[in-house]
Design a protein around this motif. Structure first.
Motif, mmCIF file in Angstrom:
data_model
loop_
_atom_site.group_PDB
_atom_site.id
_atom_site.type_symbol
_atom_site.label_atom_id
_atom_site.label_comp_id
_atom_site.label_asym_id
_atom_site.label_seq_id
_atom_site.Cartn_x
_atom_site.Cartn_y
_atom_site.Cartn_z
ATOM 1 N N LEU A 206 0.827 -1.204 0.000
ATOM 2 C CA LEU A 206 0.000 0.000 0.000
ATOM 3 C C LEU A 206 0.862 1.254 0.000
ATOM 4 C CD1 LEU A 206 -2.681 1.487 0.202
ATOM 5 C CD2 LEU A 206 -2.652 1.106 2.672
ATOM 6 N N VAL A 207 1.846 1.290 0.870
ATOM 7 C CA VAL A 207 2.699 2.475 1.002
ATOM 8 C C VAL A 207 3.635 2.635 -0.201
ATOM 9 C CG1 VAL A 207 4.537 3.507 2.388
ATOM 10 C CG2 VAL A 207 2.563 2.469 3.513
ATOM 11 N N GLU A 208 4.043 1.522 -0.783
ATOM 12 C CA GLU A 208 4.979 1.565 -1.904
ATOM 13 C C GLU A 208 4.299 1.565 -3.269
ATOM 14 O OE1 GLU A 208 7.266 -1.934 -1.217
ATOM 15 O OE2 GLU A 208 8.272 -1.143 0.568
ATOM 16 N N MET A 209 3.001 1.662 -3.312
ATOM 17 C CA MET A 209 2.248 1.590 -4.566
ATOM 18 C C MET A 209 2.844 2.508 -5.617
ATOM 19 S SD MET A 209 -1.819 2.178 -5.129
ATOM 20 C CE MET A 209 -2.566 2.033 -6.751
ATOM 21 N N ASN A 210 3.146 1.957 -6.790
ATOM 22 C CA ASN A 210 3.811 2.738 -7.841
ATOM 23 C C ASN A 210 2.945 2.941 -9.075
ATOM 24 O OD1 ASN A 210 3.807 0.181 -8.893
ATOM 25 N ND2 ASN A 210 6.032 -0.041 -9.016
ATOM 26 N N VAL A 211 1.638 2.819 -8.930
ATOM 27 C CA VAL A 211 0.712 3.077 -10.027
ATOM 28 C C VAL A 211 0.114 4.463 -9.844
ATOM 29 C CG1 VAL A 211 -1.369 2.314 -11.228
ATOM 30 C CG2 VAL A 211 0.168 0.630 -10.188
ATOM 31 N N ARG A 241 5.039 -5.036 13.136
ATOM 32 C CA ARG A 241 6.080 -5.246 12.131
ATOM 33 C C ARG A 241 7.406 -5.616 12.796
ATOM 34 N NH1 ARG A 241 4.415 -4.005 7.242
ATOM 35 N NH2 ARG A 241 6.534 -4.362 6.476
ATOM 36 N N GLU A 242 7.951 -6.751 12.385
ATOM 37 C CA GLU A 242 9.232 -7.198 12.931
ATOM 38 C C GLU A 242 10.418 -6.807 12.061
ATOM 39 O OE1 GLU A 242 8.879 -11.375 13.683
ATOM 40 O OE2 GLU A 242 7.475 -11.107 15.347
ATOM 41 N N ASP A 243 10.133 -6.109 10.948
ATOM 42 C CA ASP A 243 11.226 -5.647 10.084
ATOM 43 C C ASP A 243 11.724 -4.263 10.485
ATOM 44 O OD1 ASP A 243 9.113 -4.069 9.288
ATOM 45 O OD2 ASP A 243 9.079 -4.770 7.202
ATOM 46 N N GLY A 244 11.129 -3.681 11.533
ATOM 47 C CA GLY A 244 11.570 -2.385 12.026
ATOM 48 C C GLY A 244 11.057 -1.195 11.248
ATOM 49 N N ARG A 245 10.316 -1.408 10.187
ATOM 50 C CA ARG A 245 9.843 -0.296 9.366
ATOM 51 C C ARG A 245 8.638 0.398 10.004
ATOM 52 N NH1 ARG A 245 9.047 -2.265 3.255
ATOM 53 N NH2 ARG A 245 8.634 -0.022 3.015
ATOM 54 N N ASN A 246 8.650 1.715 9.910
ATOM 55 C CA ASN A 246 7.499 2.521 10.316
ATOM 56 C C ASN A 246 6.868 3.033 9.018
ATOM 57 O OD1 ASN A 246 5.727 4.648 11.079
ATOM 58 N ND2 ASN A 246 6.839 4.880 13.016
ATOM 59 N N LEU A 247 5.860 2.336 8.556
ATOM 60 C CA LEU A 247 5.264 2.671 7.266
ATOM 61 C C LEU A 247 4.473 3.973 7.298
ATOM 62 C CD1 LEU A 247 4.043 -0.823 5.974
ATOM 63 C CD2 LEU A 247 6.197 0.359 5.526
ATOM 64 N N VAL A 248 4.013 4.366 8.460
ATOM 65 C CA VAL A 248 3.332 5.658 8.568
ATOM 66 C C VAL A 248 4.318 6.774 8.257
ATOM 67 C CG1 VAL A 248 2.210 7.281 10.132
ATOM 68 C CG2 VAL A 248 1.589 4.852 10.205
ATOM 69 N N SER A 249 5.504 6.696 8.858
ATOM 70 C CA SER A 249 6.537 7.708 8.594
ATOM 71 C C SER A 249 6.959 7.680 7.130
ATOM 72 C CB SER A 249 7.750 7.463 9.498
ATOM 73 O OG SER A 249 7.404 7.616 10.861
ATOM 74 N N GLU A 250 7.083 6.490 6.579
ATOM 75 C CA GLU A 250 7.466 6.369 5.170
ATOM 76 C C GLU A 250 6.411 6.999 4.266
ATOM 77 O OE1 GLU A 250 8.673 2.508 3.842
ATOM 78 O OE2 GLU A 250 9.713 2.041 5.731
ATOM 79 N N TRP A 251 5.147 6.790 4.599
ATOM 80 C CA TRP A 251 4.047 7.369 3.813
ATOM 81 C C TRP A 251 4.086 8.896 3.892
ATOM 82 C CZ3 TRP A 251 -0.167 10.466 4.976
ATOM 83 C CH2 TRP A 251 -1.170 10.539 4.002
ATOM 84 N N GLN A 252 4.285 9.420 5.099
ATOM 85 C CA GLN A 252 4.326 10.874 5.266
ATOM 86 C C GLN A 252 5.507 11.484 4.510
ATOM 87 O OE1 GLN A 252 4.244 10.607 9.634
ATOM 88 N NE2 GLN A 252 2.389 11.857 9.619
ATOM 89 N N LYS A 253 6.649 10.825 4.562
ATOM 90 C CA LYS A 253 7.831 11.319 3.861
ATOM 91 C C LYS A 253 7.629 11.285 2.354
ATOM 92 C CE LYS A 253 12.832 10.609 3.475
ATOM 93 N NZ LYS A 253 14.001 9.792 3.930
ATOM 94 N N ARG A 254 6.996 10.246 1.861
ATOM 95 C CA ARG A 254 6.781 10.108 0.419
ATOM 96 C C ARG A 254 5.876 11.197 -0.140
ATOM 97 N NH1 ARG A 254 4.195 4.901 -2.930
ATOM 98 N NH2 ARG A 254 4.121 5.989 -4.940
ATOM 99 N N TYR A 255 4.809 11.522 0.573
ATOM 100 C CA TYR A 255 3.819 12.439 0.017
ATOM 101 C C TYR A 255 3.931 13.878 0.502
ATOM 102 C CZ TYR A 255 1.688 8.285 -1.965
ATOM 103 O OH TYR A 255 1.465 7.140 -2.677
ATOM 104 N N GLY A 256 4.772 14.163 1.468
ATOM 105 C CA GLY A 256 5.062 15.549 1.821
ATOM 106 C C GLY A 256 4.086 16.219 2.753
ATOM 107 N N GLU A 257 4.203 17.535 2.822
ATOM 108 C CA GLU A 257 3.495 18.316 3.839
ATOM 109 C C GLU A 257 1.981 18.356 3.653
ATOM 110 O OE1 GLU A 257 4.133 22.694 1.696
ATOM 111 O OE2 GLU A 257 5.192 22.192 3.546
ATOM 112 N N ASN A 258 1.498 18.113 2.460
ATOM 113 C CA ASN A 258 0.048 18.111 2.243
ATOM 114 C C ASN A 258 -0.577 16.728 2.392
ATOM 115 O OD1 ASN A 258 -0.070 20.875 1.813
ATOM 116 N ND2 ASN A 258 0.272 20.672 -0.387
ATOM 117 N N ALA A 259 0.219 15.800 2.903
ATOM 118 C CA ALA A 259 -0.292 14.462 3.217
ATOM 119 C C ALA A 259 -0.611 14.417 4.709
ATOM 120 C CB ALA A 259 0.741 13.406 2.863
ATOM 121 N N VAL A 260 -1.863 14.133 5.039
ATOM 122 C CA VAL A 260 -2.321 14.198 6.430
ATOM 123 C C VAL A 260 -2.566 12.790 6.975
ATOM 124 C CG1 VAL A 260 -4.135 15.021 7.972
ATOM 125 C CG2 VAL A 260 -3.371 16.443 6.049
#
Length: 514
Positions: A206-211, A241-260
Motif C-alpha cells: 500500500l505504502v509503496e504503490m507505484n501506479v 512489524r518485525e522488520d523495524g519499518r514505520n510505514l506511517v513515517s514512510e508514507w508521510q515522507k513520500r507524500y510531503g506536507e500536504n499528506a495528512v
C-alpha cells in the motif's frame, strides 16, 4: 428513437392499467398497497437509462461484507423499527436504487467463498481461489514465487492510470481482504504485515504503490500493521512489524506536507480538505469498533458514513473523477461471532453511508454499486407477527390472526428467536436417545437454554446455532446487487461476481485509452 418508442409504449400501458383499475372493487382500488404499487410502477417507468461507455465520471463500489439477503431483510426491519415503524415495509437507502440483481459468489476452488477471492473477482474481473488477493487462480496458495508471475490489475489501479482520484474506506483493517484487493497482490491474505522472502506484505504494498500517484484517501483500521514492534500507538497497542519499518513515517515522507495522517476522531474532524492532497486515517490497531460500540472507543473514531462523506468531499475536487471502494467490514464479524445485534446495526450504518454517497453525487455522472462479497448462515424463521422486534423472541398470531400475548414455544417447551444461525458457537447440545425399536433418534433437548427471562435484544446476546463450529461460517447462496447511475441497468439479472468489474470498467471508461 427507440427510447422514445419504449417510453410511449409504457405510457400507453400505464394509461390502460388506470382505466382497467376503475373496474376493480372499491376495496382493491382504495387499498394503499394497490396505490403504492401503482406509484412505484410509474416511477420505475420514468427511469432514464444511460448505457454510454465512459459516461460515469465517478464510480463508487460499496461492499457490505457478509451482507446476504437475509441480513438485508433483517437490517431493513431493524432500521424501520428504530424509526417507530413495523419495519417490514421500510426500505434501506440502496433498496431505492432503480436497478437490482443477484451475484454468484463462489471461488474457483470453493463452493462457499472467502472474502479475498470474492473481492478480487469484483475489482479485477477474474475469479480466483479463496485466500488470493490480486493473483490468478493458477498458482498454489502461499506460493510466493509463482504469484509474482500471475498478477491481476484492479479497477483502482486503472483509475490511477487515467489520472482519477482513488480511495478505500473500511471499518475493517485497511490491509484486510476487501480493501487490500484494490492494491495488493498476494497468494495468502494473511500476509498483512509480513511475507516470505521475495514477496512484499500487504501494508508495504500500500505504502509503496507505484501506479499513478498513489491512493488519495485511505481510512479504516489496522494501524498495527504499519508500525514496528518497538512503537506503541496512542491507544497503548504495539505495532506488529518485525522488520523495524514505520510505514506511517514512510508514507508521510513520500507524500510531503500536504499528506495528512490521522488516528482519532479529533484528528478526523480537523482535516482541512482544501489543503489535503492525501489522507491516511488508521483509527484502530486492528479492526474499527462495531457501530453500536463506537462511542466507547478510547481515542474516538468516525462512523462509516462520516468517513464516506469526508472521502467523497476530498475526491470530488479532482477534475478527472474518482474510483472509491467503501466496505462495511464488521457486518461479517458480527455474524461470525453469532451476534446478530452488531451485524445488523453495522448493516444499518452501512446503508446510511450509501445514503451519504447518494446525497453527495449526481446520478448522471456517478455509478454507485452496492453489493456483498458473500452471505452467512443467518436465518429468519418462525412465524412472528407483523412488527415483532426482529431481534426478539417469536410471538405469533392466534386463530383470529391477532398477536399472541406470549412468545411461541418450540417442541421442547422453550421460546426461540426469530433470527439465528445454521452453525457457530451458539450451539446447544441437544442430546439423543434411541427409541425402543432402535430405529431412529429422538431429541431430548436437555442442552437448549431457556431464554424466557433473557432479553434477546440486548447487545450481548448471541443467537442459537444448529451445528457446533468454532465460529459461524459464510453462506454460499447468491447475494444482492443494487445500482444507480450510468451503466447501472447492466447489473439487472443474475451474474458472476467478476462481472461487476466489467460493468465498472465499461461505465467508467477504465479500459479505454486516455
Amino acid at each position: 428513437m427507440i427510447r422514445k418508442s419504449i417510453a410511449a409504449a409504457l405510457a400507453c400501458a400505464l394509461s390502460t392499467a388506470t382505466l382497467a383499475a376503475e373496474k376493480l372493487p372499491e376495496s382493491q382500488r382504495d387499498s394503499h398497497w394497490f396505490n403504492e404499487a401503482q406509484a412505484s410502477l410509474q416511477q420505475a417507468a420514468e427511469v432514464e437509462i444511460n448505457n454510454k461507455r465512459g459516461a460515469a465520471k465517478n464510480v463508487i463500489l460499496f461492499v457490505g461484507d457478509g451482507m446476504g439477503i437475509s441480513t438485508v431483510t433483517a437490517a431493513r426491519i431493524l432500521a424501520g423499527q428504530q424509526q417507530g415503524l413495523d419495519g417490514e415495509e421500510y426500505q434501506l437507502s440502496f433498496e431505492k436504487m432503480p436497478f437490482a440483481g443477484l451475484i454468484k459468489t463462489y471461488n474457483t476452488n470453493q463452493q462457499t467463498p472467502d472474502s479475498a477471492g470474492t473481492a478480487t473477482a469484483m475489482v479485477t474481473g477474474v475469479k480466483t481461489k479463496a485466500g488470493f488477493i490480486g493473483v490468478g487462480e493458477s498458482v498454489a496458495r502461499g506460493d510466493c514465487k509463482a504469484s509474482l508471475e500471475h498478477p491481476l490489475t484492479t479497477a483502482l489501479e486503472l483509475a490511477e492510470t487515467r489520472g482519477k482520484g482513488t480511495g478505500i474506506i473500511s471499518t475493517a483493517r485497511i490491509t484486510h481482504a476487501t480493501p487490500a484487493s484494490t492494491y495488493a497482490k498476494v497468494p495468502e491474505r494473511d500476509w498483512e504485515y509480513s511475507a516470505p522472502a521475495g514477496c512484499r506484505d500487504i501494508a508495504a504494498q500500500l505504502v509503496e504503490m507505484n501506479v499513478g500517484d498513489g491512493i488519495d484517501v485511505i481510512m479504516g483500521g489496522g494501524r498495527r500493521g504499519f508500525l514496528p514492534t518497538s512503537v506503541t500507538d496512542l491507544e497503548g497497542a504495539a505495532g506488529k512489524r518485525e522488520d523495524g519499518r514505520n510505514l506511517v513515517s514512510e508514507w508521510q515522507k513520500r507524500y510531503g506536507e500536504n499528506a495528512v495522517y490521522i488516528e482519532d476522531k479529533s484528528g478526523f474532524d480537523k482535516v482541512n480538505i482544501k489543503s489535503t492532497d492525501k489522507l491516511l486515517g488508521l483509527f484502530q490497531p486492528s479492526h474499527m469498533r462495531y457501530e453500536a460500540d463506537r462511542d466507547n472507543d478510547k481515542a474516538g473514531e468516525p462512523s462509516l458514513s462520516e468517513m464516506t462523506a469526508k472521502g467523497i468531499e476530498l475526491l470530488k475536487r479532482g477534475k478527472e473523477g474518482y474510483f472509491l471502494l467503501v466496505e462495511g467490514g464488521r457486518i461479517d464479524h458480527g455474524h461470525h461471532a453469532g451476534n446478530a445485534y452488531n451485524a445488523l446495526h453495522d448493516a444499518v450504518e452501512f446503508a446510511k453511508a450509501v445514503q451519504v454517497a447518494m446525497d453527495n453525487t449526481d446520478a448522471k455522472d456517478t455509478l454507485i454499486i452496492v453489493t456483498a462479497d458473500h452471505s452467512h448462515t443467518f436465518t429468519i424463521a418462525g412465524y412472528p407477527t407483523r412488527g415483532n422486534p426482529i431481534l426478539g423472541k417469536v410471538i405469533g398470531n392466534d386463530e383470529r390472526g391477532e398477536p399472541r400475548k406470549t412468545p411461541d414455544l418450540a417442541s421442547d417447551g422453550k421460546p426461540y428467536t426469530t433470527v439465528g444461525y445454521a452453525n457457530g458457537q451458539g450451539f446447544a447440545d441437544l442430546g439423543r436417545e434411541t427409541d425402543s425399536d432402535n430405529r431412529r433418534d429422538t431429541h431430548t433437548h436437555p442442552g437448549r437454554a431457556d431464554i424466557s427471562e433473557v432479553n434477546t435484544r440486548n447487545p450481548g446476546f448471541f443467537q442459537e446455532a444448529l451445528v457446533p463450529t468454532s465460529g459461524e461460517t459464510h453462506g454460499g447462496e447468491d447475494v444482492g446487487i443494487w445500482a444507480r447511475g450510468p451503466g447501472s441497468q447492466l447489473l439487472s439479472g443474475t451474474h458472476e461476481q467478476n462481472y461487476i468489474f466489467h460493468v465498472m470498467a465499461h461505465a467508467g471508461g477504465l479500459l479505454e485509452r486516455k
